[in-house]
Design a protein around this motif. Sequence first.
Motif, PDB file in Angstrom:
ATOM      1  N   CYS A 208     -53.780  -7.769 -27.992  1.00 52.03           N
ATOM      2  CA  CYS A 208     -54.333  -8.762 -27.076  1.00 52.03           C
ATOM      3  C   CYS A 208     -54.638  -8.106 -25.743  1.00 52.03           C
ATOM      4  CB  CYS A 208     -53.342  -9.904 -26.867  1.00 52.03           C
ATOM      5  SG  CYS A 208     -53.978 -11.247 -25.831  1.00 52.03           S
ATOM      6  N   PRO A 217     -51.731 -13.499 -23.711  1.00 52.23           N
ATOM      7  CA  PRO A 217     -50.777 -12.626 -24.412  1.00 52.23           C
ATOM      8  C   PRO A 217     -49.550 -13.333 -24.962  1.00 52.23           C
ATOM      9  CG  PRO A 217     -51.640 -11.494 -22.493  1.00 52.23           C
ATOM     10  CD  PRO A 217     -52.183 -12.894 -22.438  1.00 52.23           C
ATOM     11  N   ASP A 218     -48.991 -14.297 -24.236  1.00 50.45           N
ATOM     12  CA  ASP A 218     -47.797 -14.981 -24.741  1.00 50.45           C
ATOM     13  C   ASP A 218     -48.093 -15.746 -26.021  1.00 50.45           C
ATOM     14  OD1 ASP A 218     -46.285 -13.991 -22.682  1.00 50.45           O
ATOM     15  OD2 ASP A 218     -46.244 -15.854 -21.516  1.00 50.45           O
ATOM     16  N   ARG A 221     -48.565 -13.050 -28.761  1.00 52.01           N
ATOM     17  CA  ARG A 221     -47.256 -12.477 -29.079  1.00 52.01           C
ATOM     18  C   ARG A 221     -46.435 -13.437 -29.932  1.00 52.01           C
ATOM     19  NH1 ARG A 221     -45.880 -11.600 -24.330  1.00 52.01           N
ATOM     20  NH2 ARG A 221     -46.288  -9.367 -24.083  1.00 52.01           N
ATOM     21  N   SER A 225     -44.775 -12.796 -33.722  1.00 52.83           N
ATOM     22  CA  SER A 225     -43.361 -12.974 -34.055  1.00 52.83           C
ATOM     23  C   SER A 225     -43.176 -13.772 -35.338  1.00 52.83           C
ATOM     24  CB  SER A 225     -42.637 -13.656 -32.897  1.00 52.83           C
ATOM     25  OG  SER A 225     -42.997 -15.029 -32.795  1.00 52.83           O
ATOM     26  N   PHE A 232     -46.825  -5.861 -32.117  1.00 52.72           N
ATOM     27  CA  PHE A 232     -47.671  -6.394 -31.053  1.00 52.72           C
ATOM     28  C   PHE A 232     -47.933  -5.324 -30.007  1.00 52.72           C
ATOM     29  CE2 PHE A 232     -48.092  -8.374 -26.848  1.00 52.72           C
ATOM     30  CZ  PHE A 232     -49.197  -9.188 -27.066  1.00 52.72           C
TER      31      PHE A 232
END
Length: 287
Positions: A208, A217-218, A221, A225, A232
């Motif tokens: 990303c 990004p969060d 990510r 997960s 990542f």
Amino acid sequence: MTFSRIGSGLVHWQEGGPRDAPAVVLVNSLGTDCRIWDDVAARLAGSHRVICYDKRGHGLSDVPPGPYRIADFTRDLISLADAIGLRRFSLVGLSIGGLIGQDLAIRHPDRLAALVLADTAPKVGTVESWTARIDAVRKNGMTAIADAVMERWFTPAFHSLKPDELAGWRNLLLRQPAEGYVATCEALRDADLTGDLVRIAAPTLVVCGDGDQSTPPDLVRAMASRIPGARFELVAGCGHIPPVEQPEQLAELIAQHLAEHATSETLPGLRHHGRFDRDWPCVREPL
């Protein structure tokens, strides 16, 4: 350039690299065509058979009547792979291309050697945000959204330092068929693969841009997960379109992942070859 006719109509695609090398298919984002991959494809073509194509509703491919679903794009990809003789291949998917990659990995795990998901998520945007985007394009065409999309595609640095390139990519967006764009927005509006991510078995790299405003990004990510064994990585100095803004970084990450995991199989008697034209949690807003 090469054209193949599959069930949904005519598909434009290009190919580069050694014909007997491991194959990788690059799948573009909403509102773009296969030209966004030019720099990355050129870097990968030394060691891979690289296929880029215009998904339905985009570029030089046909625009079937909408609405579309992600599964439609996946069927198109499988049909194209069969037409050009790819039994097993790797895939790099950007944005909606990543949703197509996720769906392929879930529905057809036997076809996928390795997977790279770039700036994507199992669910992107909200019904409200996509409905607003669709209404704007239906009423006023692609110009209604062009400037807002450029803000999400590229970082402020790209806007400031590369105004001519920015103008060119804006032109590319404006030239996409509005009907195909709207139908693809409908696919994104309705897609949610969150519950199926645990079924992805292909070795997966998730990347990303650190400045991505469309799939931050969060969010990306969090997707990584949920995918068993996924890795990542952030792409520095980059918005939503790494193959344009940071092609060298992206190509290096892809090449490393494919070197570890990529294999391919070619169906006998089905080899068609095109060439590259060049040498070589939900986000708040839609892409």
